[in-house]
Design an enzyme around this catalytic site. Sequence first.
Site, PDB file in Angstrom:
ATOM      1  N   ARG A 194      -6.266  16.577   4.627  1.00  0.00           N
ATOM      2  CA  ARG A 194      -6.733  15.215   4.417  1.00  0.00           C
ATOM      3  C   ARG A 194      -7.866  14.871   5.389  1.00  0.00           C
ATOM      4  NH1 ARG A 194      -3.913  16.192   0.838  1.00  0.00           N
ATOM      5  NH2 ARG A 194      -2.318  14.937  -0.234  1.00  0.00           N
ATOM      6  N   TYR A 204       0.372   1.760  -7.441  1.00  0.00           N
ATOM      7  CA  TYR A 204      -0.503   1.333  -6.335  1.00  0.00           C
ATOM      8  C   TYR A 204      -1.946   1.710  -6.650  1.00  0.00           C
ATOM      9  CZ  TYR A 204      -3.117   1.693  -2.021  1.00  0.00           C
ATOM     10  OH  TYR A 204      -4.112   1.600  -1.072  1.00  0.00           O
ATOM     11  N   LYS A 216       0.790  -1.247   0.000  1.00  0.00           N
ATOM     12  CA  LYS A 216       0.000   0.000   0.000  1.00  0.00           C
ATOM     13  C   LYS A 216       0.816   1.289   0.000  1.00  0.00           C
ATOM     14  CE  LYS A 216      -0.435   0.778   4.925  1.00  0.00           C
ATOM     15  NZ  LYS A 216       0.153   2.128   4.989  1.00  0.00           N
ATOM     16  N   SER A 258      -9.398   2.353  -1.641  1.00  0.00           N
ATOM     17  CA  SER A 258      -8.731   3.558  -1.130  1.00  0.00           C
ATOM     18  C   SER A 258      -9.168   4.780  -1.911  1.00  0.00           C
ATOM     19  CB  SER A 258      -7.210   3.378  -1.274  1.00  0.00           C
ATOM     20  OG  SER A 258      -6.532   4.617  -1.136  1.00  0.00           O
ATOM     21  N   ALA A 259      -9.127   5.915  -1.249  1.00  0.00           N
ATOM     22  CA  ALA A 259      -9.418   7.192  -1.925  1.00  0.00           C
ATOM     23  C   ALA A 259      -8.411   7.448  -3.041  1.00  0.00           C
ATOM     24  CB  ALA A 259      -9.365   8.332  -0.908  1.00  0.00           C
ATOM     25  N   THR A 260      -7.361   6.689  -3.067  1.00  0.00           N
ATOM     26  CA  THR A 260      -6.368   6.834  -4.135  1.00  0.00           C
ATOM     27  C   THR A 260      -6.977   6.571  -5.499  1.00  0.00           C
ATOM     28  OG1 THR A 260      -4.020   6.435  -4.543  1.00  0.00           O
ATOM     29  CG2 THR A 260      -5.430   4.497  -4.290  1.00  0.00           C
ATOM     30  N   LYS A 286      -5.558  -0.635  -7.353  1.00  0.00           N
ATOM     31  CA  LYS A 286      -6.859  -0.497  -6.684  1.00  0.00           C
ATOM     32  C   LYS A 286      -7.968  -0.249  -7.718  1.00  0.00           C
ATOM     33  CE  LYS A 286      -5.673  -1.200  -2.433  1.00  0.00           C
ATOM     34  NZ  LYS A 286      -6.098  -2.435  -1.743  1.00  0.00           N
ATOM     35  N   ASN A 331       3.629   7.773   5.793  1.00  0.00           N
ATOM     36  CA  ASN A 331       2.421   8.528   6.079  1.00  0.00           C
ATOM     37  C   ASN A 331       2.634   9.524   7.222  1.00  0.00           C
ATOM     38  OD1 ASN A 331       0.654   5.550   5.363  1.00  0.00           O
ATOM     39  ND2 ASN A 331       0.700   7.347   4.069  1.00  0.00           N
ATOM     40  N   LEU A 332       1.793  10.549   7.217  1.00  0.00           N
ATOM     41  CA  LEU A 332       1.957  11.666   8.152  1.00  0.00           C
ATOM     42  C   LEU A 332       1.855  11.251   9.602  1.00  0.00           C
ATOM     43  CD1 LEU A 332       2.254  14.746   8.615  1.00  0.00           C
ATOM     44  CD2 LEU A 332      -0.252  14.870   8.588  1.00  0.00           C
ATOM     45  N   TYR A 341     -11.149   3.773   1.641  1.00  0.00           N
ATOM     46  CA  TYR A 341     -10.660   4.440   2.849  1.00  0.00           C
ATOM     47  C   TYR A 341     -10.090   5.802   2.489  1.00  0.00           C
ATOM     48  CZ  TYR A 341      -9.838  -0.491   4.269  1.00  0.00           C
ATOM     49  OH  TYR A 341      -9.919  -1.830   4.519  1.00  0.00           O
ATOM     50  N   PHE A 342     -10.302   6.784   3.334  1.00  0.00           N
ATOM     51  CA  PHE A 342      -9.573   8.018   3.192  1.00  0.00           C
ATOM     52  C   PHE A 342      -8.275   7.868   3.988  1.00  0.00           C
ATOM     53  CE2 PHE A 342     -11.783  10.905   0.368  1.00  0.00           C
ATOM     54  CZ  PHE A 342     -12.739  10.025  -0.059  1.00  0.00           C
TER      55      PHE A 342
HETATM   56  C1  WQD Z   1      -0.911  13.185   4.246  1.00  0.00           C
HETATM   57  C2  WQD Z   1      -0.475  14.637   4.162  1.00  0.00           C
HETATM   58  C3  WQD Z   1       1.446  15.003   2.772  1.00  0.00           C
HETATM   59  C4  WQD Z   1       4.243  12.828   5.404  1.00  0.00           C
HETATM   60  C5  WQD Z   1      -1.521   7.944   1.369  1.00  0.00           C
HETATM   61  C6  WQD Z   1      -1.736   7.110   0.152  1.00  0.00           C
HETATM   62  C7  WQD Z   1      -3.153   6.620   0.135  1.00  0.00           C
HETATM   63  C8  WQD Z   1      -3.457   5.884   1.427  1.00  0.00           C
HETATM   64  C9  WQD Z   1      -3.187   6.780   2.615  1.00  0.00           C
HETATM   65  C10 WQD Z   1      -3.247   3.517   1.144  1.00  0.00           C
HETATM   66  C11 WQD Z   1      -0.074  15.064   2.749  1.00  0.00           C
HETATM   67  C12 WQD Z   1       1.747  15.351   4.229  1.00  0.00           C
HETATM   68  C13 WQD Z   1       3.101  13.390   4.853  1.00  0.00           C
HETATM   69  C14 WQD Z   1       5.294  13.670   5.847  1.00  0.00           C
HETATM   70  C15 WQD Z   1       4.001  15.588   5.197  1.00  0.00           C
HETATM   71  N1  WQD Z   1      -2.705   4.674   1.505  1.00  0.00           N
HETATM   72  N2  WQD Z   1       2.981  14.744   4.768  1.00  0.00           N
HETATM   73  N3  WQD Z   1       5.130  15.026   5.735  1.00  0.00           N
HETATM   74  O1  WQD Z   1      -0.574  10.814   0.759  1.00  0.00           O
HETATM   75  O2  WQD Z   1      -2.860  11.478   1.680  1.00  0.00           O
HETATM   76  O3  WQD Z   1      -2.350   9.076   1.295  1.00  0.00           O
HETATM   77  O4  WQD Z   1      -1.820   7.194   2.520  1.00  0.00           O
HETATM   78  O5  WQD Z   1      -4.361   3.286   0.781  1.00  0.00           O
HETATM   79  O6  WQD Z   1      -3.303   5.748  -0.956  1.00  0.00           O
HETATM   80  O7  WQD Z   1      -1.548   7.935  -0.982  1.00  0.00           O
HETATM   81  O8  WQD Z   1      -1.245  10.276   3.160  1.00  0.00           O
HETATM   82  O9  WQD Z   1      -0.080  10.481   5.298  1.00  0.00           O
HETATM   83  O10 WQD Z   1       1.307  10.217   3.167  1.00  0.00           O
HETATM   84  O11 WQD Z   1       0.109  12.388   3.630  1.00  0.00           O
HETATM   85  O12 WQD Z   1       3.874  16.811   5.092  1.00  0.00           O
HETATM   86  O13 WQD Z   1       6.379  13.217   6.338  1.00  0.00           O
HETATM   87  O14 WQD Z   1       0.666  14.828   4.979  1.00  0.00           O
HETATM   88  O15 WQD Z   1       2.036  15.944   1.886  1.00  0.00           O
HETATM   89  O16 WQD Z   1      -0.496  16.399   2.569  1.00  0.00           O
HETATM   90  P1  WQD Z   1      -1.737  10.518   1.649  1.00  0.00           P
HETATM   91  P2  WQD Z   1       0.095  10.782   3.847  1.00  0.00           P
END
Ligand code: WQD
Length: 336
Positions: free
Chosen positions: A232, A151, A87, A127-129, A155, A200-201, A178-179
């Site tokens: 998000r 990825y 993922k 996924s919202a992707t 999906k 992920n964040l 999922y979001f």
């Molecule tokens: C969230 C926000 C980043 C990390 C991803 C996948 C999606 C799903 C969920 C599987 C964005 C910002 C992030 C960091 C940052 N996965 N960020 N610094 O990209 O919305 O979704 O995970 O299904 O398919 O694409 O999530 O948590 O990576 O990013 O500033 O070190 O946080 O730019 O705005 P994302 P994320």
Amino acid sequence: MGNKILLTGGAGYIGSHTYVALIEAGFEVVILDNFSNSNPSVLIRLGQITGQNQVICYEGSVLDKALLAQIFTEHDISAVIHFAALKAVGESVEQPLAYFSTNVTGLLCLLEEMKSAGITRLVFSSSATVYGEPEEVPIAETAPLQFTSPYGFTKVASEQILTQAAAADPWAFGVLRYFNPARAHPSGLIGEDPSDIPNNLMPYIAKVASGALPHLNVFGNDYDTRDGTGERDYIHVCDLARGHVLSVQKLLSTDEGHVVNLGTGQAYSVLEMNTAYGKAAGRDLPYVIAPRRAGDVPTCLADVRKAKEVLGFETHFGLDDMCQSSWNWIETQARS
Ligand code: WQD
């Protein structure tokens, strides 16, 4: 009708939380997991949370059709919830074939063995992707599907496979988009446990809060959003797990398939999340502004009306609950 559910990838982040929610809803559950992105120790903690002496888990891959056939022979499975997949968007760009194999071929192997065993109900982890760069937000399920990474392609392709399969045979598919899943079980016993530096964040902020990482890199602060940073729709993993229970109950009671968003309908920015987490951890968390990350969109936010209409799904956890439960998980890990 029986109430035994197979969770592929059931030892993972969302799978383990869904395991707890299913047991609490009165289901029997069997797990299949190859532990490529999870830790076998979670099985002990699942037993602690649910009060079970034994958690039934088969170690292996969804690509192992003989193992799937064995599970369907040994257990009267009424429905499958399919979490097992790769993922990480960035990793999929580097290793597309691995993503096509695990995510698409893996789904096909599962469907073929389910059909052989006469099992017709599947909840699919989407996924919202699949919305790619949305034309408008909040995003409704009717929005066009597109992909911006291998990825995302897997999906979209998987959802198309389910749609075409259901046109030919009496399948009942619950497709859950999922979001942004986040946070952890309130017990602190299970949570997101990335083995390396998180993409992920939320897990990244959690590692900054625990001192494992020095600061957060904020990927861009010049977006057209409230404070310039990415927004998000973060959904608590326990709300997400409950959405899976509602979906499988819908399939078991009506055999009606559905495609729904699982989100909160509320978006938070990177800086808002960092501030909220710092409140839970009891200190301001350091960050630096970094360049934008390729492929990121300014805002991703769910239209949540259909999940409410079709499943009666509503989220219960707010931002502060989410940060506190995640911090509880971090503190539990630190103690152990
Ligand atoms: C969230 C926000 C980043 C990390 C991803 C996948 C999606 C799903 C969920 C599987 C964005 C910002 C992030 C960091 C940052 N996965 N960020 N610094 O990209 O919305 O979704 O995970 O299904 O398919 O694409 O999530 O948590 O990576 O990013 O500033 O070190 O946080 O730019 O705005 P994302 P994320």
